[in-house]
Design an enzyme around this catalytic site. Structure first.
Site, PDB file in Angstrom:
ATOM      1  N   ARG A 117     -61.265  -8.120 -65.571  1.00 57.86           N
ATOM      2  CA  ARG A 117     -60.066  -8.274 -66.256  1.00 57.86           C
ATOM      3  C   ARG A 117     -60.115  -9.558 -67.065  1.00 57.86           C
ATOM      4  O   ARG A 117     -59.176 -10.199 -67.651  1.00 57.86           O
ATOM      5  CB  ARG A 117     -58.531  -8.314 -65.619  1.00 57.86           C
ATOM      6  CG  ARG A 117     -58.405  -7.002 -64.881  1.00 57.86           C
ATOM      7  CD  ARG A 117     -56.746  -6.843 -64.482  1.00 57.86           C
ATOM      8  NE  ARG A 117     -56.472  -5.403 -64.044  1.00 57.86           N
ATOM      9  CZ  ARG A 117     -56.604  -5.307 -62.707  1.00 57.86           C
ATOM     10  NH1 ARG A 117     -56.908  -6.209 -61.656  1.00 57.86           N
ATOM     11  NH2 ARG A 117     -56.338  -4.095 -62.307  1.00 57.86           N
ATOM     12  N   LYS A 139     -62.312 -10.931 -82.372  1.00 63.40           N
ATOM     13  CA  LYS A 139     -62.302  -9.533 -82.330  1.00 63.40           C
ATOM     14  C   LYS A 139     -63.790  -9.294 -81.361  1.00 63.40           C
ATOM     15  O   LYS A 139     -64.766  -9.769 -81.734  1.00 63.40           O
ATOM     16  CB  LYS A 139     -62.496  -8.760 -83.684  1.00 63.40           C
ATOM     17  CG  LYS A 139     -61.154  -8.381 -84.357  1.00 63.40           C
ATOM     18  CD  LYS A 139     -61.366  -7.573 -85.663  1.00 63.40           C
ATOM     19  CE  LYS A 139     -60.287  -7.290 -86.394  1.00 63.40           C
ATOM     20  NZ  LYS A 139     -60.671  -6.637 -87.600  1.00 63.40           N
ATOM     21  N   GLU A 181     -70.729 -10.651 -96.279  1.00 62.32           N
ATOM     22  CA  GLU A 181     -69.565 -10.936 -95.598  1.00 62.32           C
ATOM     23  C   GLU A 181     -69.009 -12.306 -96.493  1.00 62.32           C
ATOM     24  O   GLU A 181     -67.577 -12.258 -96.592  1.00 62.32           O
ATOM     25  CB  GLU A 181     -69.499 -11.330 -94.197  1.00 62.32           C
ATOM     26  CG  GLU A 181     -69.761 -10.136 -93.271  1.00 62.32           C
ATOM     27  CD  GLU A 181     -68.705  -8.934 -93.199  1.00 62.32           C
ATOM     28  OE1 GLU A 181     -67.501  -9.103 -93.617  1.00 62.32           O
ATOM     29  OE2 GLU A 181     -68.995  -7.982 -92.692  1.00 62.32           O
ATOM     30  N   LYS A 219     -61.876 -17.277 -93.192  1.00 62.97           N
ATOM     31  CA  LYS A 219     -61.525 -16.487 -92.042  1.00 62.97           C
ATOM     32  C   LYS A 219     -60.726 -16.980 -91.076  1.00 62.97           C
ATOM     33  O   LYS A 219     -59.720 -16.441 -90.360  1.00 62.97           O
ATOM     34  CB  LYS A 219     -63.291 -16.206 -91.325  1.00 62.97           C
ATOM     35  CG  LYS A 219     -62.837 -15.576 -89.945  1.00 62.97           C
ATOM     36  CD  LYS A 219     -63.488 -14.260 -90.134  1.00 62.97           C
ATOM     37  CE  LYS A 219     -63.094 -13.391 -88.813  1.00 62.97           C
ATOM     38  NZ  LYS A 219     -63.610 -12.186 -88.470  1.00 62.97           N
ATOM     39  N   GLU A 229     -53.976  -8.837 -86.291  1.00 65.70           N
ATOM     40  CA  GLU A 229     -54.058  -7.731 -87.342  1.00 65.70           C
ATOM     41  C   GLU A 229     -52.843  -6.921 -87.815  1.00 65.70           C
ATOM     42  O   GLU A 229     -53.170  -5.523 -87.586  1.00 65.70           O
ATOM     43  CB  GLU A 229     -55.399  -6.860 -87.378  1.00 65.70           C
ATOM     44  CG  GLU A 229     -55.879  -6.311 -88.559  1.00 65.70           C
ATOM     45  CD  GLU A 229     -57.221  -5.700 -88.608  1.00 65.70           C
ATOM     46  OE1 GLU A 229     -58.246  -6.414 -88.665  1.00 65.70           O
ATOM     47  OE2 GLU A 229     -57.156  -4.549 -88.406  1.00 65.70           O
ATOM     48  N   ARG A 233     -54.269  -9.889 -91.889  1.00 70.95           N
ATOM     49  CA  ARG A 233     -55.520  -9.959 -91.496  1.00 70.95           C
ATOM     50  C   ARG A 233     -56.349  -8.830 -91.990  1.00 70.95           C
ATOM     51  O   ARG A 233     -57.579  -8.618 -92.055  1.00 70.95           O
ATOM     52  CB  ARG A 233     -55.661  -9.972 -90.011  1.00 70.95           C
ATOM     53  CG  ARG A 233     -57.232 -10.079 -89.695  1.00 70.95           C
ATOM     54  CD  ARG A 233     -57.367 -10.458 -88.139  1.00 70.95           C
ATOM     55  NE  ARG A 233     -58.717 -10.523 -87.675  1.00 70.95           N
ATOM     56  CZ  ARG A 233     -59.376 -10.877 -86.546  1.00 70.95           C
ATOM     57  NH1 ARG A 233     -58.366 -11.424 -85.667  1.00 70.95           N
ATOM     58  NH2 ARG A 233     -60.469 -11.001 -86.125  1.00 70.95           N
ATOM     59  N   ASN A 237     -60.951  -6.780 -93.897  1.00 68.88           N
ATOM     60  CA  ASN A 237     -61.577  -5.414 -94.122  1.00 68.88           C
ATOM     61  C   ASN A 237     -61.953  -5.224 -95.385  1.00 68.88           C
ATOM     62  O   ASN A 237     -62.421  -3.756 -95.469  1.00 68.88           O
ATOM     63  CB  ASN A 237     -60.886  -4.474 -93.246  1.00 68.88           C
ATOM     64  CG  ASN A 237     -60.697  -4.849 -91.660  1.00 68.88           C
ATOM     65  OD1 ASN A 237     -61.838  -4.815 -91.080  1.00 68.88           O
ATOM     66  ND2 ASN A 237     -59.809  -5.135 -91.352  1.00 68.88           N
ATOM     67  N   HIS A 240     -64.694  -2.715 -96.184  1.00 69.91           N
ATOM     68  CA  HIS A 240     -65.224  -2.245 -94.731  1.00 69.91           C
ATOM     69  C   HIS A 240     -64.993  -0.762 -94.626  1.00 69.91           C
ATOM     70  O   HIS A 240     -65.435   0.022 -93.690  1.00 69.91           O
ATOM     71  CB  HIS A 240     -64.915  -3.160 -93.520  1.00 69.91           C
ATOM     72  CG  HIS A 240     -65.562  -4.134 -93.712  1.00 69.91           C
ATOM     73  ND1 HIS A 240     -65.712  -5.317 -94.573  1.00 69.91           N
ATOM     74  CD2 HIS A 240     -66.197  -4.750 -92.526  1.00 69.91           C
ATOM     75  CE1 HIS A 240     -66.392  -6.320 -93.926  1.00 69.91           C
ATOM     76  NE2 HIS A 240     -66.751  -5.926 -92.852  1.00 69.91           N
ATOM     77  N   HIS A 244     -68.063   0.571 -93.362  1.00 71.75           N
ATOM     78  CA  HIS A 244     -68.381   1.113 -92.265  1.00 71.75           C
ATOM     79  C   HIS A 244     -68.717   2.646 -92.280  1.00 71.75           C
ATOM     80  O   HIS A 244     -69.555   3.042 -91.201  1.00 71.75           O
ATOM     81  CB  HIS A 244     -66.957   0.869 -91.420  1.00 71.75           C
ATOM     82  CG  HIS A 244     -66.969  -0.352 -90.677  1.00 71.75           C
ATOM     83  ND1 HIS A 244     -65.543  -0.841 -90.164  1.00 71.75           N
ATOM     84  CD2 HIS A 244     -67.993  -1.360 -90.147  1.00 71.75           C
ATOM     85  CE1 HIS A 244     -66.008  -2.219 -89.505  1.00 71.75           C
ATOM     86  NE2 HIS A 244     -67.458  -2.405 -89.881  1.00 71.75           N
ATOM     87  N   HIS A 259     -75.372  -3.562 -91.465  1.00 68.38           N
ATOM     88  CA  HIS A 259     -73.958  -3.711 -91.858  1.00 68.38           C
ATOM     89  C   HIS A 259     -73.546  -4.528 -93.320  1.00 68.38           C
ATOM     90  O   HIS A 259     -72.805  -4.004 -93.806  1.00 68.38           O
ATOM     91  CB  HIS A 259     -73.377  -4.498 -90.535  1.00 68.38           C
ATOM     92  CG  HIS A 259     -71.937  -5.019 -90.654  1.00 68.38           C
ATOM     93  ND1 HIS A 259     -70.894  -3.951 -90.647  1.00 68.38           N
ATOM     94  CD2 HIS A 259     -71.310  -6.073 -90.831  1.00 68.38           C
ATOM     95  CE1 HIS A 259     -69.822  -4.532 -90.768  1.00 68.38           C
ATOM     96  NE2 HIS A 259     -69.823  -5.926 -91.034  1.00 68.38           N
TER      97      HIS A 259
HETATM   98  N1  GLY Z   1     -64.243  -8.664 -89.526  1.00 72.00           N
HETATM   99  C1  GLY Z   1     -62.898  -8.382 -90.017  1.00 72.00           C
HETATM  100  C2  GLY Z   1     -62.265  -9.430 -88.784  1.00 72.00           C
HETATM  101  O1  GLY Z   1     -62.106  -9.901 -87.962  1.00 72.00           O
HETATM  102  O2  GLY Z   1     -60.993  -9.041 -89.013  1.00 72.00           O
END
Ligand code: GLY
Length: 353
Positions: A117, A139, A181, A219, A229, A233, A237, A240, A244, A259
């Site tokens: 956990r 994330k 990025e 960031k 998010e 946030r 993306n 992406h 992605h 990526h």
């Molecule tokens: N890579 C996008 C974020 O961290 O929200």
């Protein structure tokens, strides 16, 4: 109600030589704890020895080595990490140190966040991409069923230590990954950074510390405003949704795209959509196109339906509608913009020759 909460220091990032940082103090705080260092084959070769020989407290650390590459960011490999931690008797109060690029920090953070956990983890990013994006913001995740980061958690590392000396062994392709990025951070938030980045002829040492720091700052600002998010946030993306999908499409092919490369293509196509569906002006779009084409080749699958299907799995979608981020101008980005297949198709087809 969401059980996850983030403290103000959640994104504690310390810059500078690791030996002079609070990393040592942190290790002392864990003096009684078991410690494991997670690396991939590359960071095992180039970074691990420095870490183990510089910090006495790591002399007995368990070392867990993952095969390098995005293909390792999967449940089976994660299970191997849990197996090692279990066999070594790791408990709630022990520590995992992720030393590597985005794959290592994503998977390591995820593994730590649900093992018993949740155990404490620290990120020491060694690639530009991990420094400016993956290792900060909480994330974590793995890919699943061909979809990127399909399984994951929001879990804060105890701290992230950024020592730019690790970049000295970074291959060119990895510089490019991180550069994509950084371009994204500039496009969504900072026209000045955009100008500085696009003035770079070579993506490597020419990207000075100031530009990298500014990317990280952007960031952090966005994440602190919306750690889970719920809204803002999502602008992180930008590029992406399509990026992605392209990365996932090629993931198991003979010609996988990295990526960063996929994100660069996504930035271009989503900028084009920003011109047709939002207010990005043509001159700014052309500047974006020039910058992307200067550093990245366009590898675009012909199978538009497969790409659209992959886009249906994007985590930002709502009510079965594809939602993307669009620039209204360089430095200003709107999230939650609906995208219809017809609009996507019109733009996508212009890139198929
Ligand atoms: N890579 C996008 C974020 O961290 O929200």
């Amino acid at each position: 109600m969401n059980a996850v909460s983030f403290s103000e220091h959640a994104f504690s990032v310390e810059w500078g030589p690791l030996e002079a940082s609070k990393f040592n103090t942190l290790l002392h705080a864990f003096s009684e704890a078991k410690k494991a260092v997670l690396v991939d084959e590359n960071t095992q070769e180039y970074c691990l020895e420095f870490l183990l020989t510089s910090f006495e407290a790591l002399a007995d650390a368990e070392v867990i080595v993952l095969p390098a590459g995005e293909q390792s960011k999967v449940l089976e490999i994660c299970a191997q990490v849990w197996e090692t931690l279990t066999e070594a008797g790791f408990g709630r109060h022990d520590l995992l140190i992720n030393l590597g690029g985005g794959m290592v920090t994503d998977l390591g953070g995820f593994a730590a966040s649900i093992f018993k956990r949740g155990i404490t983890f620290i990120n020491i990013p060694t690639s530009l991409l991990a420094i400016v994006d993956a290792s900060i913001g909480g994330k974590t995740g793995i890919n699943f069923a061909s979809y990127k980061n399909q399984i994951g958690t929001f879990s804060e590392p105890k701290a992230t230590f950024i020592d730019l000396r690790f970049l000295s062994t970074l291959p060119h392709v990895e510089w490019k990954n991180g550069f994509a990025e950084l371009l994204k951070h500039a496009l969504i938030a900072d026209p000045d950074l955009w100008l500085k980045l696009t003035a770079c002829q070579e993506i490597s040492e020419e990207l000075n510390q100031q530009m990298i720091r500014r990317g990280v700052e952007i960031k952090q600002e966005v994440v602190l405003a919306d750690p889970l998010e719920k809204g803002k946030r999502k602008v992180l993306n930008f590029g992406h949704t399509i990026g992605h999908a392209i990365e996932s499409y090629y993931l198991h092919s003979d010609t996988p795209v990295s990526h960063g490369h996929a994100v660069a293509i996504g930035l271009l196509l989503e900028s084009h959509l920003s011109m047709t569906l939002s207010s990005l002006n043509q001159n700014e779009f052309l500047a974006i196109e020039r910058a992307i084409k200067k550093h990245f080749t366009l590898q675009i699958p012909r199978d538009i339906n497969a790409i659209w299907e992959l886009m249906q799995q994007d985590k930002k979608n709502q009510n079965n509608e594809v939602r993307i981020c669009l620039l209204s101008r360089i430095g200003v980005c709107q999230h939650d913009q609906k995208l219809a297949f017809e609009d996507f198709e019109r733009v996508y087809n212009t890139y198929l020759v």
